[in-house]
Every structure is written in structure tokens, then in C-alpha cells.
Design a protein around this motif. Structure first.
Motif, PDB file in Angstrom:
ATOM      1  N   PRO A   1      44.940 -57.117 -87.267  1.00 18.78           N
ATOM      2  CA  PRO A   1      44.204 -57.572 -86.097  1.00 18.78           C
ATOM      3  C   PRO A   1      44.971 -58.687 -85.382  1.00 18.78           C
ATOM      4  O   PRO A   1      45.707 -59.441 -86.005  1.00 18.78           O
TER       5      PRO A   1
ATOM      6  N   GLU B   1      42.464 -45.576 -83.696  1.00 15.42           N
ATOM      7  CA  GLU B   1      42.807 -46.764 -82.907  1.00 15.42           C
ATOM      8  C   GLU B   1      43.780 -47.702 -83.630  1.00 15.42           C
ATOM      9  O   GLU B   1      44.759 -48.148 -83.059  1.00 15.42           O
ATOM     10  N   ASP B   2      43.502 -48.006 -84.876  1.00 14.42           N
ATOM     11  CA  ASP B   2      44.307 -49.002 -85.574  1.00 14.42           C
ATOM     12  C   ASP B   2      45.048 -48.467 -86.791  1.00 14.42           C
ATOM     13  O   ASP B   2      45.625 -49.232 -87.562  1.00 14.42           O
TER      14      ASP B   2
ATOM     15  N   GLN C   1      49.167 -49.351 -90.606  1.00 13.70           N
ATOM     16  CA  GLN C   1      47.946 -49.991 -90.150  1.00 13.70           C
ATOM     17  C   GLN C   1      48.333 -51.301 -89.490  1.00 13.70           C
ATOM     18  O   GLN C   1      49.008 -52.133 -90.096  1.00 13.70           O
ATOM     19  N   GLN C   2      47.898 -51.521 -88.255  1.00  7.93           N
ATOM     20  CA  GLN C   2      48.231 -52.740 -87.545  1.00  7.93           C
ATOM     21  C   GLN C   2      47.242 -53.832 -87.919  1.00  7.93           C
ATOM     22  O   GLN C   2      46.047 -53.594 -88.019  1.00  7.93           O
TER      23      GLN C   2
END
Length: 160
Positions: free
Chosen positions: A48, A26-27, A45-46
Motif C-alpha cells: 500500500p 487491482e493489487d 503484490q504491491q
């Protein structure tokens, strides 16, 4: 995913003989490419939502040493002018992308450096093998579906 998990994944891929592994969650997206001695890892990595994006924590990158998949041969006088296309990994050699498709190359076909000549399957991953040389295929050295070793010659190419 923590840094320790990523490091364990890198070690596992390096031991497996796979040339490239991509993992997407997901992330986080991870791509691991292995070379002759070193491993390259790219991690995206994105952050939050709502948090400023500073540096990307957990980004690990080790430079990959270019792996030479083509080497000269001098087994016989007449074959000394040919260049070998060798297997960059251990696995199973396939001449076709799938059983119902035509072969990638035949004897007499002209290839350039980015022409896909075969596939090598390692741990259920199918790796396309490029010629990395320009010339004409003069001999196919391996039967379809045969296991191959690292550095094993697959094709002979006449560069002239």
C-alpha cells in the motif's frame, strides 16, 4: 487474497490440467504454471502507498520440473528415426489459431525448438504447443478438433 485462497487456487489449477493460468486484480498478479508433477506460482503484490516495501508477503514459489514434450519413438523401423511432438496436457487439439487463419504447420515444414505447431484447449484456455525440436514435419498424427490425452503423439519430426 489470503494465502489459503492462493493455495486452493494452485490445487484447482493442478487438477484442471491447464498449463498456465494468469490472474490479475487491482493489487495482485498471480501466474500459475503447471509441469509434470509440480506447480510453479509467481505472485506480485504491491505494498500500500506510504508503507515501506520489505519482503513480499504471501509470495509462494515451487520450482517447476521441466516437462519433456518430445520423446523418441520406436513403433516401426522406418519411423524409429523420427521424434514425436507430444501433448503436454489433456484437451482439444487445434491446428489453427482461429477458424479463419491458416494452420501453424504443414507436412514438409521445417520447425525449430520455439516454433508453435498447434494449440491445445483445456478449460477454455488455449495453450500454444512448441516443437521443442529442430527438424522437418513428416506426419500429422491428429485431426483438427480432436480430443488429446497427456503424452499423446501429435506430430512426427525428422531431425536430420
Amino acid at each position: 487474497m489470503e494465502l489459503k485462497d492462493i493455495q486452493n487456487l494452485i490445487k484447482f489449477v493442478a487438477k484442471s490440467g491447464a498449463s498456465e493460468v494468469k490472474l490479475e486484480m487491482e493489487d495482485i498478479k498471480i501466474t500459475i504454471k503447471t509441469g509434470s508433477e509440480k506447480t510453479e506460482t509467481t505472485i506480485v503484490q504491491q505494498a500500500p502507498m506510504g508503507m515501506p516495501q520489505m519482503g513480499m508477503p504471501g509470495q509462494v514459489a515451487a520450482p517447476v520440473q521441466a516437462q519433456e514434450a518430445v520423446s523418441g519413438t520406436n513403433t516401426a523401423t522406418e519411423e524409429s528415426k523420427f521424434i514425436e511432438i507430444t501433448s503436454p496436457i489433456i484437451g482439444t487439439f487445434y491446428r489453427k489459431p482461429s477458424p479463419d487463419k491458416p494452420v501453424f504447420v504443414e507436412v514438409g515444414d521445417t520447425v525449430n525448438s520455439d516454433t508453435v505447431v498447434c494449440m491445445v484447449e483445456a478449460m477454455k484456455l488455449f495453450n500454444e504447443i512448441e516443437a521443442e525440436v529442430t527438424g522437418k514435419i513428416v506426419k500429422i498424427l491428429i485431426e483438427d478438433g480432436t480430443p488429446v490425452e497427456f503424452g499423446q503423439p501429435l506430430f512426427l519430426v525428422d531431425p536430420s
